[in-house]
Design an enzyme around this catalytic site. Structure first.
Site, short mmCIF file in Angstrom:
data_model
loop_
_atom_site.label_atom_id
_atom_site.label_comp_id
_atom_site.label_asym_id
_atom_site.label_seq_id
_atom_site.Cartn_x
_atom_site.Cartn_y
_atom_site.Cartn_z
N LYS A 1 0.83 -1.22 0.00
CA LYS A 1 0.00 0.00 0.00
C LYS A 1 0.86 1.26 0.00
CE LYS A 1 -1.98 1.67 4.02
NZ LYS A 1 -1.66 3.10 4.17
N ASN A 2 1.82 1.29 0.90
CA ASN A 2 2.58 2.53 1.08
C ASN A 2 3.56 2.79 -0.06
OD1 ASN A 2 1.14 2.92 3.36
ND2 ASN A 2 2.83 2.56 4.81
N CYS B 1 -6.01 7.60 9.25
CA CYS B 1 -6.26 6.84 10.47
C CYS B 1 -6.13 7.71 11.70
CB CYS B 1 -5.26 5.70 10.57
SG CYS B 1 -5.70 4.29 9.57
N ARG C 1 -1.24 14.34 13.28
CA ARG C 1 -0.61 14.14 11.97
C ARG C 1 -0.54 15.47 11.23
NH1 ARG C 1 -2.24 8.35 9.45
NH2 ARG C 1 -0.15 8.47 8.63
N ASP D 1 3.86 0.69 12.18
CA ASP D 1 2.67 0.03 11.62
C ASP D 1 2.50 -1.40 12.14
OD1 ASP D 1 2.00 2.25 10.20
OD2 ASP D 1 2.73 1.53 8.27
N ARG E 1 -8.83 -0.87 4.31
CA ARG E 1 -8.01 0.21 3.73
C ARG E 1 -6.63 -0.31 3.31
NH1 ARG E 1 -7.85 5.70 6.94
NH2 ARG E 1 -6.46 5.95 5.18
#
Ligand code: UD1
Length: 419
Positions: free
Chosen positions: A22-23, A116, A121, A305, A397
């Protein structure tokens, strides 16, 4: 809202194919805005964050088509510089479009990004770094406009190696006039992936994989094809799940060279790991040992994570452990839900103290963010009795189908309708 139900207690046995990262995929999708033509992304994960990025890109004029695991992104015509509020506020990674859109159109309107709920952030590092390249920002309530009539190479030092800020600088700098020197960069594998993709499209980037990048502006990037690497966080989730539940699992495609810190801790806890060219075999039959003290950190440290999945493994281990979160201050919130299952985690500030082994007991819990949600699934798989996890959409997600993957490892798991 859909939910997941698990009847826990079975060890994990079998094989799971690790999906694309994903990242890595999200910033590369943003980067395709810089290519006035078609970008082909292979092994692109089928997750809702990728869908969300597709929606945003479509709104600015990118034509996108998916054929199995391949995305074709045609950014020949960018028709708008305004990002849609609905999707931008849903996903933090939308902020990475700032550098790419400034690079292509010299302007962008967006909203403060969402994502999230794992702590503060801010995007100050992104904005300061882009200003160094000539961008001007104007905030208006929740929206933000940036213009950069002339993007110009510069010297930038990031005060913290933020992954997203590093990506934004890279994306703007490849389209700037002249050379940009960036120090204090993040060195996560996903940054390397973005640089490799851009190089394949004709960008000139030196120092890839180090904390200092040298980026020479390029007039025009060209069409290219890139294969997204397997997801180290998904692989780590299933590895830690195997530690917690016990068993024998082959993680096909797991990117072992990117997982050193997780592999090292897993060995210390008593896992047997067989590293093969095609993936990692993890075996846990005996007792798990506590780790003493570990802390999350920037790459190559233990990934934040994987902090929540690690909590589940540690509460199953014998002895005392302390897990310190150093990146996102809100991430230990999942401990409260795990404690409802009997995890016995004591949180003090950014430290979680565990004393195991604990027998978890199934109950109804609620996912509030992506990785915490995955940790609740792992906990359910280890628990006695039935666990119901509400808010599956957070997990979707970043995991293509956690139910499918765990079913392939013999876990008694289903969604509400399929159970
Ligand atoms: C990315 C990852 C996320 C991972 C994180 C850290 C993506 C899509 N997401 O998130 O999964 O957990 O890296 O490895 O790749 N910060 C500031 N100001 C800023 C930017 C960041 O203070 O302008 C702080 C953050 O609040 C946080 C820390 O820096 O405490 C790390 O954030 P960052 O590295 O930017 O993470 P993301 O890019 O958001």
């Amino acid at each position: 809202m859909s939910c997941i139900q698990i009847k826990g207690g079975r060890p994990f046995r079998g094989e799971v194919l690790i999906q694309g990262s994903k990242n890595a995929a999200l910033p590369i999708m943003a980067a395709c805005v810089l290519v006035p033509g078609v970008t082909v992304l292979q092994n692109c994960p089928d997750i809702s964050d990728v869908d969300c990025m597709c929606q945003i890109l479509r709104c600015v004029g990118v034509e996108i088509r998916r054929q199995e695991d391949v995305l074709f992104l045609d950014a020949s015509c960018i028709t708008s510089h305004c990002l849609p509020e609905e999707y931008v506020t849903r996903m933090r990674s939308s902020v990475i479009l700032t550098g790419a859109m400034l690079g292509r159109c010299r302007e962008i309107s967006l909203y403060y990004p969402g994502g999230c709920v794992i702590g503060d952030r801010p995007i100050d590092l992104h904005l300061r770094a882009l200003e160094k390249l000539g961008a001007c920002f104007a905030a208006n309530g929740r929206s933000l406009t940036a213009t950069a009539p002339a993007l110009t190479g510069s010297r930038i030092r990031l005060p913290f190696p933020s992954v997203g800020a590093t990506e934004n600088v890279i994306l703007a700098a490849v389209a700037a006039k002249g050379t940009t020197y960036v120090d204090g960069c993040a060195t996560e594998p996903e940054i390397v992936a973005l640089c490799e993709f851009l190089k394949g499209a004709g960008a000139k980037i030196g120092g890839i994989g180090s904390g200092s990048l040298v980026i020479e502006g390029t007039k025009r990037l060209s069409e290219s094809c890139y294969r997204v690497e397997p997801d180290r966080i998904v692989a780590g989730t299933y590895l830690l799940g195997t530690l917690a539940a016990g068993g024998d699992v082959f993680l096909r495609g797991a990117p072992q060279s990117q997982m050193e810190s997780v592999l090292e801790v897993s060995r210390r806890m008593g896992a047997e790991l067989v590293l093969q060219k095609e993936g990692i075999r993890v075996v846990r039959t005996g007792e798990l040992a506590g780790v003493g003290s570990i802390r999350t950190g920037v790459y190559p440290g233990f990934p934040t994570d994987l902090q929540s999945p690690m909590l589940v493994a540690l509460c199953r281990a014998t002895g005392e452990s302390r897990l310190t979160e150093t990146i996102f201050n809100g991430r230990l919130a999942v401990a409260a839900e795990l404690n409802r299952m009997g995890a016995g985690i004591r949180v003090e500030g950014s430290d979680a103290y565990l004393s195991g082994p604990r027998q978890l007991t199934g109950c109804s819990v609620t996912a509030r963010e992506l990785r915490g949600g995955a940790a609740l699934v792992l906990a359910g798989a280890c628990a006695r009795g039935m666990t119901k996890i509400e808010n599956r959409q957070f997990i979707d997600r970043g995991y293509e189908d956690i139910v499918r993957d765990l079913q392939s490892l013999g876990v008694d798991i289903g969604d509400k309708t399929g159970f």
